[in-house]
Write an enzyme that holds these catalytic residues in place. Structure first.
Site, PDB file in Angstrom:
ATOM      1  N   SER A  39      60.878   2.124  -1.516  1.00 15.22           N
ATOM      2  CA  SER A  39      61.539   1.087  -2.313  1.00 15.22           C
ATOM      3  C   SER A  39      60.683  -0.146  -2.538  1.00 15.22           C
ATOM      4  O   SER A  39      60.975  -0.944  -3.427  1.00 15.22           O
ATOM      5  CB  SER A  39      62.861   0.679  -1.650  1.00 15.22           C
ATOM      6  OG  SER A  39      62.619  -0.017  -0.442  1.00 15.22           O
ATOM      7  N   LYS A  99      62.905  -5.741   2.097  1.00 10.68           N
ATOM      8  CA  LYS A  99      62.955  -6.013   0.659  1.00 10.68           C
ATOM      9  C   LYS A  99      62.330  -7.385   0.408  1.00 10.68           C
ATOM     10  O   LYS A  99      61.976  -8.110   1.333  1.00 10.68           O
ATOM     11  CB  LYS A  99      64.409  -6.042   0.139  1.00 10.68           C
ATOM     12  CG  LYS A  99      65.237  -4.807   0.449  1.00 10.68           C
ATOM     13  CD  LYS A  99      64.858  -3.605  -0.383  1.00 10.68           C
ATOM     14  CE  LYS A  99      65.742  -2.400  -0.036  1.00 10.68           C
ATOM     15  NZ  LYS A  99      65.320  -1.183  -0.756  1.00 10.68           N
TER      16      LYS A  99
END
Length: 252
Positions: A39, A99
């Site tokens: 991701s 993230k």
């Protein structure tokens, strides 16, 4: 015999001291973290081994082992900055995620046709070529196109350098918007007080604050991802798959 006992005692003390130092290092300073998913490509790759600085934002129940702080919130708290790459606890399933922080408390966040808008202003993107990654059959990825090179099936995405309002620049990947409608076109989100909005750099292959993750409370932050210490493209013992060019590289 006395010398042997003395030597054994010194060995035991050395081991105990080493364990105490390692415990303090792990508890208060740095936490190791393996990258398990794609991701955050191309900033972070599967198999990267990171050091996460736990002192960057202070300490909470989520950043200390066994959650032994007897209260909610943070001590020695320091606010994160937009653009930081952060390891945190998922608000519901308590799994560790990594993230990039793009939305601060009070921000309005929206993605339109693959462009990130913060408080109504687009975060500029400039072309950075293409990103190609191997994609064996059976692996599901959002891609701009599929390409075969020397018999290998590759997933092709556009690469851009995105500039956030505070001047932080980083690479993002994007597939065609028709392939990823829910990630490239979202509603407008308002970040509540004490929370943050996170997105993966691999924009169309990231479960983040646009959908499943939602807003992340400040107390869930574990620390800032500062350094890629090691990087392995396969099993650790497969020396030919080591990515030596990623050893001891700062994370931007």
């Amino acid at each position: 015999m006395a010398k042997k006992k003395e030597s054994l005692g010194e060995l035991v003390k050395t081991v105990v001291y080493a364990l105490l130092i390692a415990g303090v290092f792990r508890t208060l300073l740095f936490q190791p973290f393996w990258i398990p998913s794609g991701s955050m490509k191309s900033t972070l790759l599967v198999g990267d081994f990171l050091f996460v600085s736990k002192y960057s934002y202070g300490y909470s129940q989520h950043s200390l082992p066994f959650s032994f702080l007897p209260f909610d919130g943070r001590v020695l708290a320091s606010e994160p900055e937009r653009g930081d790459v952060i390891v945190f606890k998922h608000p519901r399933n308590q799994q560790d995620y990594v993230k990039r922080l793009v939305g601060l408390p009070g921000d309005r966040i929206q993605v339109t046709e693959g462009i990130l808008y913060i408080n109504g202003e687009a975060a500029p993107q400039r072309p950075n070529g293409e990103f190609l990654e191997p994609a064996p059959y059976g692996v599901r990825l959002q891609c701009k196109e599929w390409r075969s090179v020397d018999g290998e099936r590759l997933c092709v995405k556009d690469s851009f350098i995105e500039t956030l309002p505070n001047g932080v620049e980083h690479v993002v990947l994007n597939a065609d918007s028709n392939n990823a409608p829910y990630t490239d076109n979202t509603r407008e989100f308002v970040v509540p007080e004490g929370h943050f909005f996170f997105m993966g750099d691999n924009r169309d292959n990231s479960s983040d604050s646009r959908a499943d993750l939602g807003m992340v409370p400040f107390e869930n932050l574990i620390g800032r991802a500062d350094l890629i210490a090691l990087s392995f493209g396969g099993q650790i013992w497969e020396v030919w798959n080591w990515r030596a060019d990623r050893f001891f590289v700062s994370i931007n």
